[in-house]
Motif scaffolding. Structure first.
Motif, short mmCIF file in Angstrom:
data_model
loop_
_atom_site.label_atom_id
_atom_site.label_comp_id
_atom_site.label_asym_id
_atom_site.label_seq_id
_atom_site.Cartn_x
_atom_site.Cartn_y
_atom_site.Cartn_z
N GLU A 57 -45.74 -26.61 -26.89
CA GLU A 57 -46.61 -27.08 -27.96
C GLU A 57 -45.81 -27.76 -29.06
O GLU A 57 -46.17 -28.84 -29.56
CB GLU A 57 -47.41 -25.92 -28.55
CG GLU A 57 -48.40 -26.37 -29.61
CD GLU A 57 -49.03 -25.20 -30.34
OE1 GLU A 57 -50.12 -25.39 -30.88
OE2 GLU A 57 -48.43 -24.12 -30.36
N CYS A 58 -44.71 -27.15 -29.47
CA CYS A 58 -43.88 -27.74 -30.53
C CYS A 58 -43.36 -29.11 -30.10
O CYS A 58 -43.39 -30.06 -30.87
CB CYS A 58 -42.73 -26.80 -30.86
SG CYS A 58 -41.66 -27.43 -32.17
N ASN A 59 -42.89 -29.19 -28.87
CA ASN A 59 -42.35 -30.47 -28.39
C ASN A 59 -43.43 -31.54 -28.31
O ASN A 59 -43.19 -32.71 -28.62
CB ASN A 59 -41.71 -30.27 -27.01
CG ASN A 59 -40.44 -29.44 -27.08
OD1 ASN A 59 -39.81 -29.35 -28.13
ND2 ASN A 59 -40.08 -28.80 -25.99
N LEU A 60 -44.64 -31.16 -27.90
CA LEU A 60 -45.73 -32.13 -27.81
C LEU A 60 -46.15 -32.63 -29.20
O LEU A 60 -46.45 -33.82 -29.38
CB LEU A 60 -46.94 -31.50 -27.10
CG LEU A 60 -46.77 -31.25 -25.60
CD1 LEU A 60 -47.95 -30.45 -25.05
CD2 LEU A 60 -46.62 -32.56 -24.84
N ILE A 61 -46.17 -31.73 -30.18
CA ILE A 61 -46.53 -32.13 -31.54
C ILE A 61 -45.50 -33.11 -32.08
O ILE A 61 -45.84 -34.13 -32.69
CB ILE A 61 -46.66 -30.90 -32.45
CG1 ILE A 61 -47.92 -30.09 -32.10
CG2 ILE A 61 -46.72 -31.31 -33.92
CD1 ILE A 61 -48.07 -28.80 -32.87
N LYS A 62 -44.22 -32.83 -31.85
CA LYS A 62 -43.18 -33.72 -32.34
C LYS A 62 -43.19 -35.07 -31.62
O LYS A 62 -42.85 -36.09 -32.19
CB LYS A 62 -41.81 -33.06 -32.17
CG LYS A 62 -41.58 -31.89 -33.10
CD LYS A 62 -40.20 -31.31 -32.91
CE LYS A 62 -39.92 -30.19 -33.88
NZ LYS A 62 -38.57 -29.62 -33.72
N GLN A 63 -43.61 -35.06 -30.35
CA GLN A 63 -43.62 -36.30 -29.57
C GLN A 63 -44.80 -37.19 -29.94
O GLN A 63 -44.65 -38.41 -30.10
CB GLN A 63 -43.67 -35.97 -28.08
CG GLN A 63 -43.75 -37.20 -27.18
CD GLN A 63 -43.87 -36.85 -25.71
OE1 GLN A 63 -43.74 -35.68 -25.33
NE2 GLN A 63 -44.12 -37.83 -24.87
N ALA A 110 -43.34 -23.71 -32.96
CA ALA A 110 -42.06 -24.34 -32.65
C ALA A 110 -40.99 -23.36 -32.21
O ALA A 110 -39.83 -23.66 -32.29
CB ALA A 110 -41.58 -25.09 -33.88
N LEU A 111 -41.40 -22.20 -31.73
CA LEU A 111 -40.42 -21.13 -31.56
C LEU A 111 -39.37 -21.45 -30.52
O LEU A 111 -38.28 -20.92 -30.56
CB LEU A 111 -41.13 -19.83 -31.18
CG LEU A 111 -42.14 -19.36 -32.22
CD1 LEU A 111 -42.61 -17.97 -31.89
CD2 LEU A 111 -41.54 -19.37 -33.59
N GLY A 112 -39.66 -22.30 -29.59
CA GLY A 112 -38.66 -22.58 -28.56
C GLY A 112 -38.13 -23.98 -28.64
O GLY A 112 -37.67 -24.52 -27.65
N ALA A 113 -38.19 -24.59 -29.79
CA ALA A 113 -37.85 -26.00 -29.90
C ALA A 113 -36.40 -26.30 -29.59
O ALA A 113 -35.99 -27.42 -29.56
CB ALA A 113 -38.16 -26.48 -31.32
N GLY A 114 -35.63 -25.33 -29.30
CA GLY A 114 -34.23 -25.54 -28.98
C GLY A 114 -33.45 -24.34 -29.42
O GLY A 114 -33.98 -23.37 -29.88
N SER A 115 -32.20 -24.41 -29.24
CA SER A 115 -31.33 -23.30 -29.62
C SER A 115 -30.79 -23.48 -31.01
O SER A 115 -29.65 -23.22 -31.29
CB SER A 115 -30.17 -23.18 -28.62
OG SER A 115 -29.46 -24.40 -28.58
N GLN A 116 -31.66 -23.97 -31.92
CA GLN A 116 -31.20 -24.26 -33.26
C GLN A 116 -30.92 -22.99 -34.03
O GLN A 116 -30.23 -23.02 -35.03
CB GLN A 116 -32.24 -25.10 -34.00
CG GLN A 116 -32.40 -26.47 -33.38
CD GLN A 116 -33.46 -27.27 -34.09
OE1 GLN A 116 -34.12 -26.77 -34.97
NE2 GLN A 116 -33.60 -28.50 -33.68
N GLY A 117 -31.50 -21.89 -33.60
CA GLY A 117 -31.21 -20.64 -34.29
C GLY A 117 -29.75 -20.33 -34.24
O GLY A 117 -29.20 -19.74 -35.17
N ALA A 118 -29.08 -20.73 -33.16
CA ALA A 118 -27.66 -20.45 -33.05
C ALA A 118 -26.87 -21.22 -34.09
O ALA A 118 -25.84 -20.77 -34.57
CB ALA A 118 -27.16 -20.81 -31.65
#
Length: 699
Positions: free
Chosen positions: A94-100, A342-350
């Protein structure tokens, strides 16, 4: 019969869409996934996520909705869905689709600027700089800061305290920073690694909340210098202490555990949402951020969508996030379906592990931001300090955590998902000081919305009163609808005119009109005004359009006389006409009304005069913009038309294919084959255009 055909066509189209949606609804699975709502053009207008696709998507087409959601549903003509293996995969998708796709009905963080950080570079001679890019370069990052000014002010103070090198490339000799005492000049003098390590360590300690210790150390050095009668050095230490106090004076202690926190609150009213974030760093409230934007779905769902998008683009995180609970179980259930965005939008938490510091980010939301209507910093500070004194023990904090973990509500489920994604503590407090902090953020959000609506109403009242006052000054019954005209040309070339409409003192842009002047040759402003007034009000009479209460022409007595002559003697209309004359600096100077025109002594500081200035500026802007567009097109057309073998049809083909004259000039011969132009003509085009663009060679 012919006139009814478009209506029949639209009805059939809507009927076919409705039948298609009914068939698709019957095939929806009982699985998690994402759904994409489309309008009649096939454009994606909303993206959502559901634990059970069948239940969530059907809810849009069954039952009643509020006005905003009904507006969304009324535009849906088709939908698609994507089944995922788990809720977490649905969140990522969902997060990726919203950003796209940037759907117009989703909550979007439209401001894509990155956040400012302070960075200590990983070099033999390190530098302190402000950056908006967090890289894996072994440097130390601190932030993000609420804005670039806050980061620059902090850097300015640290430059005075710790003289790291300033130049990106070491120069041949010392620079001004060395003479100011803000650089040790490694370009000319050897600086031991131990000294650089000491300064880097001190900067890190300062940015991680050690202001008090550093201030005490400076106080000790100041006193020692004073005892040694080194008053110049003592004054420098004193100035540094004052600078630290000035930087930290707005930070108010809030919680005794000194944990970095982001506290969220939200409020909704009249289809608008306000989200407020209180930033706590090292136990101090250092900043807050307010975002106000329209929403179209469930309030709590869209609020959580905002939260997840905010953290998907924020690489530096607090130690704890405090969220308000869902208003009720039903709202919370809807929230989880659409808002764990957007919880899985990438490994930005790291990436956040490399960034820590005393400042908080200031991501902006879709329609704007501001602290209007919120409590002042002093009021917030007093409340936060009262909370700290009232109830902030470790035992209570533990009880709050236990309270939050109970019941397995959708809000708590979202908090758990957010915790696993960001690897930070996420709390939905039920009671105690944390709950009161969240309530405070929600209350301030409510105040901000109330303030927004009051300002809108006040602005509308002021505009209406200005229009009514203008009518009184001119001596007409009403000035509710004002139509204003302006002409534009370049020494008679590419003449155009434009009309703007103000209704109740506000621009009505749907009513704006542009005119290509047809009959006038040369720079004749009076005849241009005659033609445009004639064309406008002939159409008004023919199509029975609303007549204006007042016509405003840009100019003086000549323009007024030209307009009145056409209206009265040719069209038989008795409409009030006024002119706006300008001074030598091209500013609105006087209002002329009557026959013959006489000046109306409007006070220069009145709302009526300000309204006329806005009207004149707006119609001039609209006319000059149209003129520039036409002039640019005519220049392109004339340059292409001058080439043998290029007619109107080929010129349009070239511009449609390449997009601009510049792109045509930069094309290769092979590129012209796509528009059926052979090598000989292509070379002729390129030679002609590039010859015109070459500068004259000196003799």
């Amino acid at each position: 019969m012919d006139a009814s055909r478009p209506v029949i066509h639209t009805s059939i189209h809507a009927s076919e869409a409705s039948e298609n949606i009914r068939n698709k609804l019957a095939l929806l699975p009982d699985k998690p996934g994402c759904y994409l709502m489309k309008n009649a053009e096939g454009t994606i207008i909303y993206v959502g996520k559901a634990k059970v696709l069948k239940n969530r998507v059907r809810s849009y087409f069954n039952g009643s909705h509020n006005g905003k959601t009904q507006r969304l549903v009324s535009e849906i003509r088709d939908f698609e869905y994507i089944v995922t293996a788990s809720n977490m995969e649905a969140l990522i998708l969902e997060c990726n689709l919203i950003k796209q796709h940037h759907p117009r009905y989703n909550v979007l963080l439209k401001d894509d600027k990155s956040f400012p950080y302070l960075k200590i570079t990983n070099e033999a001679q390190p530098r302190l700089e402000v950056t908006r890019r967090v890289l894996k370069d072994k440097a130390k990052y601190f932030g993000p800061y609420p804005n670039a000014f806050a980061a620059q002010q902090t850097k300015k103070l640290l430059d005075r305290l710790y003289p790291l090198r300033k130049c990106r490339t070491l120069p041949d000799k010392v620079c001004l920073y060395y003479h100011l005492g803000q650089c040790l000049a490694p370009c000319e003098f050897p600086v031991p690694a131990s000294e650089n390590e000491r300064m880097v360590s001190e900067i890190a300690r300062f940015l991680n909340g050690g202001h008090g210790d550093i201030k005490k150390e400076l106080q000790r050095k100041m006193e020692e210098a004073a005892e040694e009668l080194a008053f110049e050095r003592a004054r420098e230490y004193r100035d540094q202490i004052v600078a630290i106090e000035a930087l930290m004076e707005k930070q108010t202690i809030n919680m005794t555990d000194a944990m970095d926190r982001d506290v969220f609150g939200y409020a909704v009213d009249k289809g608008w949402m306000c989200v407020q974030i209180l930033y706590m760093r090292q136990g101090k409230m250092i900043q807050r951020h307010v975002s106000v934007f329209p929403f179209y779905g469930e309030p709590y769902a869209d609020f959580l969508t905002y939260v997840t998008q905010y953290y998907s683009d924020n690489p530096a995180l607090p130690r704890e996030i405090l969220l308000p609970d869902a208003p009720d179980e039903e709202g919370a259930s809807a929230a989880a379906a659409a808002a764990e965005t957007a919880l899985g939008a990438g490994s930005q938490g790291a990436a956040s592990e490399a960034a820590a510091g005393p400042a908080a980010s200031g991501a902006e939301a879709s329609e704007g931001e501001g602290a209007g209507g919120s409590e002042t910093e002093a009021e917030l500070a007093a409340k936060l300090e009262a909370l700290d004194e009232e109830d902030s023990s470790d035992a209570e904090a533990e009880a709050e955590g236990q309270e939050t973990a109970k019941a397995g509500s959708e809000a708590a489920d979202f908090g758990e998902s957010l915790r696993r994604w960001l690897r930070v503590k996420v709390t939905v407090p039920k009671r105690g000081s944390k709950s009161k902090m969240v309530s405070m953020a929600c209350d301030n959000s409510k105040r901000a919305l109330e303030e927004k609506f009051r300002l809108i109403e006040r602005d509308q009242d002021r505009s209406v009163r200005a229009a009514e006052g203008l009518a009184e000054w001119i001596g007409i019954p009403s000035a509710r609808r004002i139509e204003a005209f302006d002409n534009s040309n370049t020494q008679g070339a590419n003449p155009v005119s434009a009309m703007v409409v103000f209704t109740d003192g506000k621009p009505d842009r749907k009513e704006y009109r542009k005119y290509n002047v047809r009959t006038v040759q040369g720079p004749d402003d009076y005849e241009t005004m005659r033609e445009v007034i004639r064309r406008r009000y002939e159409r008004v009479l023919k199509e029975d359009l609303p007549l204006p209460d007042l016509i405003v022409v840009d100019g003086g007595k000549g323009q007024i006389a030209a307009a009145v002559d056409v209206l009265v003697n040719e069209l038989g209309l008795d409409l009030p006409v006024c002119g706006l004359a300008k001074d030598a600096k091209h500013r609105t100077a006087q209002l002329l009304v009557g026959d013959p025109p006489e000046e109306v002594p409007l006070p220069r500081d009145s709302q009526e005069f300000y309204l006329l200035q806005r009207i004149q500026d707006e119609v001039h802007r609209f006319a000059i913009t149209f003129h520039r567009e036409k002039r640019a097109k005519s220049m392109v057309a004339s340059r292409l038309d001058a080439i043998p073998g290029i007619g109107e049809k080929r010129r349009k083909q070239l511009l449609k294919h390449f997009g601009s004259l510049k792109a045509i000039k930069e094309a290769s011969v092979e590129d012209f084959r796509a528009v059926s132009i052979g090598e000989a003509l292509a070379r002729r085009i390129l030679d002609a255009l590039n010859e015109e663009g070459e500068p004259a060679k000196p003799e």
